[in-house]
Enzyme design. Structure first.
Site, mmCIF file in Angstrom:
data_model
loop_
_atom_site.group_PDB
_atom_site.id
_atom_site.type_symbol
_atom_site.label_atom_id
_atom_site.label_comp_id
_atom_site.label_asym_id
_atom_site.label_seq_id
_atom_site.Cartn_x
_atom_site.Cartn_y
_atom_site.Cartn_z
ATOM 1 N N ASP A 67 0.815 -1.216 0.000
ATOM 2 C CA ASP A 67 0.000 0.000 0.000
ATOM 3 C C ASP A 67 0.850 1.268 0.000
ATOM 4 O O ASP A 67 2.068 1.214 0.236
ATOM 5 C CB ASP A 67 -0.952 -0.002 1.213
ATOM 6 C CG ASP A 67 -0.274 -0.417 2.518
ATOM 7 O OD1 ASP A 67 0.968 -0.385 2.580
ATOM 8 O OD2 ASP A 67 -0.980 -0.775 3.468
ATOM 9 N N ASN A 135 -7.157 -2.491 14.483
ATOM 10 C CA ASN A 135 -8.579 -2.770 14.221
ATOM 11 C C ASN A 135 -8.768 -3.987 13.309
ATOM 12 O O ASN A 135 -9.847 -4.208 12.786
ATOM 13 C CB ASN A 135 -9.263 -1.530 13.617
ATOM 14 C CG ASN A 135 -8.686 -1.153 12.246
ATOM 15 O OD1 ASN A 135 -7.770 -1.800 11.750
ATOM 16 N ND2 ASN A 135 -9.214 -0.110 11.642
ATOM 17 N N HIS A 137 -7.141 -4.514 10.432
ATOM 18 C CA HIS A 137 -6.938 -4.297 9.000
ATOM 19 C C HIS A 137 -5.670 -5.001 8.511
ATOM 20 O O HIS A 137 -4.742 -5.238 9.287
ATOM 21 C CB HIS A 137 -6.982 -2.815 8.605
ATOM 22 C CG HIS A 137 -5.798 -1.980 8.930
ATOM 23 N ND1 HIS A 137 -5.897 -0.695 9.408
ATOM 24 C CD2 HIS A 137 -4.455 -2.204 8.822
ATOM 25 C CE1 HIS A 137 -4.697 -0.179 9.563
ATOM 26 N NE2 HIS A 137 -3.804 -1.082 9.220
ATOM 27 N N GLU A 142 -9.618 -1.538 5.476
ATOM 28 C CA GLU A 142 -10.257 -1.225 6.750
ATOM 29 C C GLU A 142 -11.499 -2.098 6.937
ATOM 30 O O GLU A 142 -12.011 -2.680 5.969
ATOM 31 C CB GLU A 142 -10.652 0.262 6.762
ATOM 32 C CG GLU A 142 -9.467 1.224 6.646
ATOM 33 C CD GLU A 142 -8.618 1.324 7.916
ATOM 34 O OE1 GLU A 142 -8.640 0.398 8.756
ATOM 35 O OE2 GLU A 142 -7.905 2.341 8.058
HETATM 36 C C1 GLP Z 1 -0.271 0.404 8.462
HETATM 37 C C2 GLP Z 1 0.020 -0.426 7.219
HETATM 38 C C3 GLP Z 1 -0.224 -1.886 7.474
HETATM 39 C C4 GLP Z 1 0.491 -2.303 8.754
HETATM 40 C C5 GLP Z 1 -0.081 -1.534 9.917
HETATM 41 C C6 GLP Z 1 0.528 -1.928 11.257
HETATM 42 O O1 GLP Z 1 -1.622 0.681 8.608
HETATM 43 N N1 GLP Z 1 -0.761 -0.033 6.112
HETATM 44 O O2 GLP Z 1 0.241 -2.639 6.375
HETATM 45 O O3 GLP Z 1 0.335 -3.674 8.958
HETATM 46 O O4 GLP Z 1 0.184 -0.181 9.673
HETATM 47 O O5 GLP Z 1 1.663 -1.168 11.516
HETATM 48 P P1 GLP Z 1 2.714 -1.465 12.642
HETATM 49 O O6 GLP Z 1 3.483 -2.643 12.181
HETATM 50 O O7 GLP Z 1 3.542 -0.235 12.721
HETATM 51 O O8 GLP Z 1 1.944 -1.740 13.891
#
Ligand code: GLP
Length: 240
Positions: A67, A135, A137, A142
């Site tokens: 993404d 959440n 995702h 989402e």
């Molecule tokens: C963002 C990314 C996700 C990732 C999530 C968790 O929202 N788009 O791909 O998994 O963050 O991030 P973190 O690993 O910093 O908790």
């Protein structure tokens, strides 16, 4: 679905490195689906260290990222393109032309999504790495995203904007939308590796692994994948 509980973040990263490096050893031309966020950083450090110390080559590997924020160019220091260069690609011998990510600064976003979708259909991931949003995702899908979606633009949930604001100077600087692979593109991967660390992921992990398969918790779709492994630390496994 295979669940491996690691002692802590370091142990999770080491175990994840074991899985990732096996994929590259088995197929030096592998397509790696990669993720951003703080969760995979330990794994990326180990990949760089292994490349330096043992000469493991990524010269034939291709990558696709999950993404990208809308509105940030690839050289913006908060873009996911920049994150990947800084935290992984610059430390490997990978050809920058073999790395792929959505262009969040494209003028025509629906067209950019169609381009990326077509690319993913041609480049099926040998492994797709995933983190989890608090959440539930995956990538930027989402709660409520239809499971059949391909690459699309998404308006970020307020909880995601708040979670991700720690990496920006001010919460107002966090982009409000992103381009993301859809659940369909993620499920198309041959193998999926999900990492989660810390107690703030425990509810999402529980829902993904033991909850009902529902679009209100996007990661629950992973229960339907034939080769999906979760490597999570004890804090993230707390509710299992
Ligand atoms: C963002 C990314 C996700 C990732 C999530 C968790 O929202 N788009 O791909 O998994 O963050 O991030 P973190 O690993 O910093 O908790």
């Amino acid at each position: 679905m295979k669940i491996i509980v690691a002692k802590d973040y370091e142990d999770m990263s080491r175990k994840a490195f074991g899985v990732m490096s096996q994929v590259v050893r088995d197929n030096p031309q592998a397509v790696l689906g990669l993720a951003t966020g703080t969760t995979p950083l330990g794994l990326y450090r180990l990949m760089i260290e292994d490349h330096r110390l043992n000469g493991t080559s990524y010269g034939g590997v291709k990558t696709v990222n999950l993404d990208e924020y809308v509105g940030l160019t690839a050289d913006h220091n908060q873009s996911y393109a920049y994150f990947m260069r800084k935290n992984l690609f610059d430390g490997l011998d990978i050809d920058p032309a073999s790395t792929n990510i959505e262009n969040g600064a494209a003028g025509d976003l629906p067209r950019e999504c169609a381009r990326y979708d077509a690319l993913l259909d041609e480049m099926r991931q040998d492994i797709q790495l995933l983190g989890l949003g608090s959440n539930g995702h995956i990538a930027f899908n989402e709660p409520g995203t239809p499971f059949g979606s391909g690459t699309h633009e998404v308006r970020l949930a307020q909880s995601t904007i708040n979670d991700n604001s720690r990496l920006f100077d001010r919460v107002e600087d966090v982009p409000v939308s992103a381009l993301t692979m859809g659940p369909r593109n993620i499920m198309n991967a041959k193998k999926i590796l999900v990492l989660a660390s810390g107690e703030n992921k425990a509810r999402a992990v529980y829902g993904a692994v033991k909850g009902e398969v529902t679009e209100s918790l996007p990661a629950s779709i992973l229960q339907r994948h034939p080769d999906c492994t979760f490597i999570i630390d004890e804090a993230a496994a707390k509710l299992l």
